[in-house]
Enzyme design. Structure first.
Site, PDB file in Angstrom:
ATOM      1  N   HIS A 181       4.078  15.387 -67.736  1.00 46.13           N
ATOM      2  CA  HIS A 181       5.007  15.903 -66.726  1.00 46.13           C
ATOM      3  C   HIS A 181       4.271  16.757 -65.704  1.00 46.13           C
ATOM      4  O   HIS A 181       4.444  16.608 -64.497  1.00 46.13           O
ATOM      5  CB  HIS A 181       6.122  16.712 -67.400  1.00 46.13           C
ATOM      6  CG  HIS A 181       7.204  17.107 -66.459  1.00 46.13           C
ATOM      7  ND1 HIS A 181       7.318  18.367 -65.943  1.00 46.13           N
ATOM      8  CD2 HIS A 181       8.209  16.386 -65.900  1.00 46.13           C
ATOM      9  CE1 HIS A 181       8.361  18.414 -65.122  1.00 46.13           C
ATOM     10  NE2 HIS A 181       8.917  17.222 -65.074  1.00 46.13           N
ATOM     11  N   HIS A 211      11.588   9.875 -64.800  1.00 48.63           N
ATOM     12  CA  HIS A 211      11.965  10.619 -66.006  1.00 48.63           C
ATOM     13  C   HIS A 211      12.521   9.691 -67.079  1.00 48.63           C
ATOM     14  O   HIS A 211      12.336   9.939 -68.265  1.00 48.63           O
ATOM     15  CB  HIS A 211      12.961  11.729 -65.667  1.00 48.63           C
ATOM     16  CG  HIS A 211      12.341  12.885 -64.953  1.00 48.63           C
ATOM     17  ND1 HIS A 211      12.215  12.936 -63.580  1.00 48.63           N
ATOM     18  CD2 HIS A 211      11.759  14.031 -65.421  1.00 48.63           C
ATOM     19  CE1 HIS A 211      11.604  14.060 -63.242  1.00 48.63           C
ATOM     20  NE2 HIS A 211      11.308  14.745 -64.327  1.00 48.63           N
ATOM     21  N   PHE A 351       7.581  23.630 -63.129  1.00 45.48           N
ATOM     22  CA  PHE A 351       7.278  22.234 -63.445  1.00 45.48           C
ATOM     23  C   PHE A 351       6.039  22.065 -64.334  1.00 45.48           C
ATOM     24  O   PHE A 351       6.000  21.202 -65.194  1.00 45.48           O
ATOM     25  CB  PHE A 351       7.085  21.412 -62.172  1.00 45.48           C
ATOM     26  CG  PHE A 351       8.380  20.933 -61.562  1.00 45.48           C
ATOM     27  CD1 PHE A 351       9.448  20.537 -62.359  1.00 45.48           C
ATOM     28  CD2 PHE A 351       8.525  20.844 -60.182  1.00 45.48           C
ATOM     29  CE1 PHE A 351      10.635  20.074 -61.797  1.00 45.48           C
ATOM     30  CE2 PHE A 351       9.705  20.382 -59.608  1.00 45.48           C
ATOM     31  CZ  PHE A 351      10.760  20.004 -60.418  1.00 45.48           C
TER      32      PHE A 351
END
Ligand code: C2O
Length: 583
Positions: A181, A211, A351
């Site tokens: 990610h 995702h 993130f």
């Protein structure tokens, strides 16, 4: 007039932070444009691990057919010469994004300062093969987390425990999975085909498919570790009142599903706030506001594909062209709600570290479920872009056998072929169409607010109210069905290293910006902090057709728009506002 300015930077050094990275946040420059050099001799095959790759410098498949990329770049010279400003739209010579060259993964870069970041989430290097969806023999079942049985929870805990016990360099380990990610969202990869630009899959039309694939492999890895081909990840059912708290299984301190890097004030029974603004939420309003937010994101503002999915992003696009309704709303809010109440918000609130939070996966499984529900609600309307720039976009992931595979967006669209289903639960927001505070308001004709074209660009360090012209009024029913009226807010520049949020209201006489559950609320922009400041311009579009009907102002030639900063307004600049019609 109200004036709201909130700062979420209540940093305290007593809170733990992710130990593997040192904290050295990049600084944001107020620079308004970024200069980019088009690299005419771009050598896309150099260092290519996979020569059967779909992109070569000579021939590029585009929506207009095969063209010579080199010629296109040269031809662009007149328009965008060696150092010219970037248009904040996707380039017209579009090519779908393709897997990055893992050997060229670098630490992220702060694009404003050019400094490397203090994080390193590059995955192991390998050659990829194209992924073929295996035949579905066992459907995986994804339960609602708050309804899951003891047996299920024990199984899931065991799987995550085993994943955490894999050696760190195994691409299936918990650490490496979190890096996946981080790497795809912190500008650590070059964009194949335009190495001058970095890859970012957030805030664009890659949000849902990327995702989905990420969760798909994560789920299969867990299933393999416990030898259960029916294992499905639980969804955090935050769009339904019984699910609007952190699910209990994630809140037990001795569980592998627990993460100490969280806002500990938000353990159960705190209500999950889909309009979170980095300050304590008003519990008496949260549930109703949440349901209205869901209706706005899933029903009201999304008749056009782009507004649900996010903006186009292809080779040559700058990061963060524009998020869809969920991504910039409930998605961002809950990231930040779960993460620590610090500027960088580990784990979930940033993130780079979000993948280290087990709850992250249940948050995104719910978004995956909402994508499926939205597609069903479309009925006969188009559900997906039919452009090859989207369908042929591809990414790479490690599968459950530690093989690097390339997957395409077009293979992610049919949930049945992917082999999983979700537990059925109530969808209480579906019929939750908000009522207006005031019908047939005269505020747009009596207000002394300035016209939009005389105000922008403007910093959102206070509430900004402007009158916006409607190029069409008194539209027929047929015209309204064919064209969505959209409020476009463009040139949105934020300090992307911080959590920022603003809400948008139309013809709001009473100025109660904490009451979202009224028809005057159009939507919001909020974003999860990135480790890097990108300093590029983003754009959002908010559907007005149903709202104007509900307010009964279809015959007015202008509307009064209020932009209400809710978090770090000092770090938000708006370039302009206008109304357009999209068919
Ligand atoms: Cu990839 Cu919710 O972030």
């Amino acid at each position: 007039m109200i004036s709201i300015l909130l700062s979420s930077s209540t940093t305290t050094t007593l809170l733990p932070s992710r130990p593997i990275y040192t904290s050295n946040p990049p600084y944001f420059s107020t620079k308004t444009t970024r200069i980019r050099h088009f690299n005419v001799s771009c050598d896309a095959t150099n260092g290519d691990q996979n020569q059967n790759h779909n992109l070569s410098p000579q021939n590029v498949q585009t929506s207009q057919g095969k063209i010579d990329r080199r010629n296109v770049l040269l031809g662009m010279g007149g328009l965008y010469s060696a150092s010219s400003l970037i248009p904040d739209i996707a380039p017209s010579f579009a090519t779908p994004i393709s897997p990055p060259d893992l050997a060229k993964c670098s630490r992220g870069t702060n694009l404003n300062t050019g400094e490397p970041l203090d994080i390193n989430c590059c995955p192991p290097i390998a050659k990829y093969t194209d992924y073929k969806l295996p035949p579905v023999t066992n459907m995986r079942f994804r339960p609602a987390a708050h309804l899951a049985s003891k047996e299920y929870i024990a199984k899931y805990e065991k799987a995550v425990q085993l994943m955490k016990e894999l050696p760190d360099d195994d691409p299936r380990s918990f650490t490496q999975q979190a890096h996946v990610h981080c790497a795809y969202c912190n500008l650590t990869y070059e964009q194949k085909g335009d190495p001058e630009l970095k890859l970012q899959i957030h805030n664009s039309w890659h949000f849902y498919p990327w995702h989905r694939w990420y969760l798909y492999f994560y789920e299969r890895i867990l299933g393999k570790l416990i030898d259960d081909p029916t294992f499905g990840l639980p969804f955090w059912n935050w769009d339904n009142p019984p699910g609007m708290v952190m699910p209990d299984m994630f809140a037990k301190k001795d569980s592998p599903l627990y993460d100490p890097l969280r806002n500990l004030d938000h353990l159960p029974p705190a209500l999950a706030d889909l309009n979170y603004a980095a300050k304590p939420s008003d519990n008496s309003k949260v549930i109703q506001n949440n349901l209205t937010e869901m209706y706005t994101e899933m029903v009201r503002g999304v008749s056009k594909l782009e507004d649900f999915y996010g903006a186009k992003y292809v080779v040559g696009s700058t990061p963060d062209p524009g998020p869809g309704t969920i991504e910039r709303g409930s998605h961002s809010s809950l990231h930040v709600w779960v993460g620590q109440a610090t500027k960088s918000g580990e784990d979930m609130g940033n993130f780079y570290s979000a993948g280290q939070e087990p709850l992250f996966f249940s948050h995104h499984i719910n978004i995956d479920r909402l994508w499926t529900i939205w597609r069903k609600l479309r009925g006969s309307k188009p559900k997906d872009f039919n452009e090859s720039d989207w369908l042929d976009s591809s990414y790479v992931f490690y599968d459950e056998n530690a093989r690097l595979v390339r997957v395409k967006v077009s293979d992610s669209l049919d949930q049945d072929k992917l082999g999983y289903s979700f537990q059925e639960v109530d969808i209480p927001w579906l019929k939750n169409r908000p009522k207006p505070r005031v019908k047939k308001s005269k505020i747009a004709t009596t207000s002394s607010a300035p016209r939009a074209d005389s105000v922008f660009p403007v910093k959102l360090d206070k509430v900004v109210k402007v009158l916006v012209e409607r190029p069409k009024k008194s539209r027929s029913k047929k015209n309204k069905e064919e064209e969505e009226e959209l409020l476009v807010i463009e040139g949105i520049e934020v300090d992307s290293a911080k959590f920022v949020r603003f809400d948008v209201f139309v013809n709001d006489e009473d100025d109660k910006p904490d009451e979202i559950d009224k028809a005057e609320y159009v939507g919001c922009y909020s974003q999860v902090p990135h480790k890097n400041s990108t300093g590029v311009k983003s754009k959002i579009r908010l559907g007005l057709t149903e709202l104007l009907e509900d307010l009964d102002v279809e015959d007015d030639d202008k509307i009064l728009v209020s932009l209400v900063p809710k978090a770090n307004g000092d770090d938000i600049t708006i370039g302009g506002i206008k109304i357009i019609y999209a068919s």
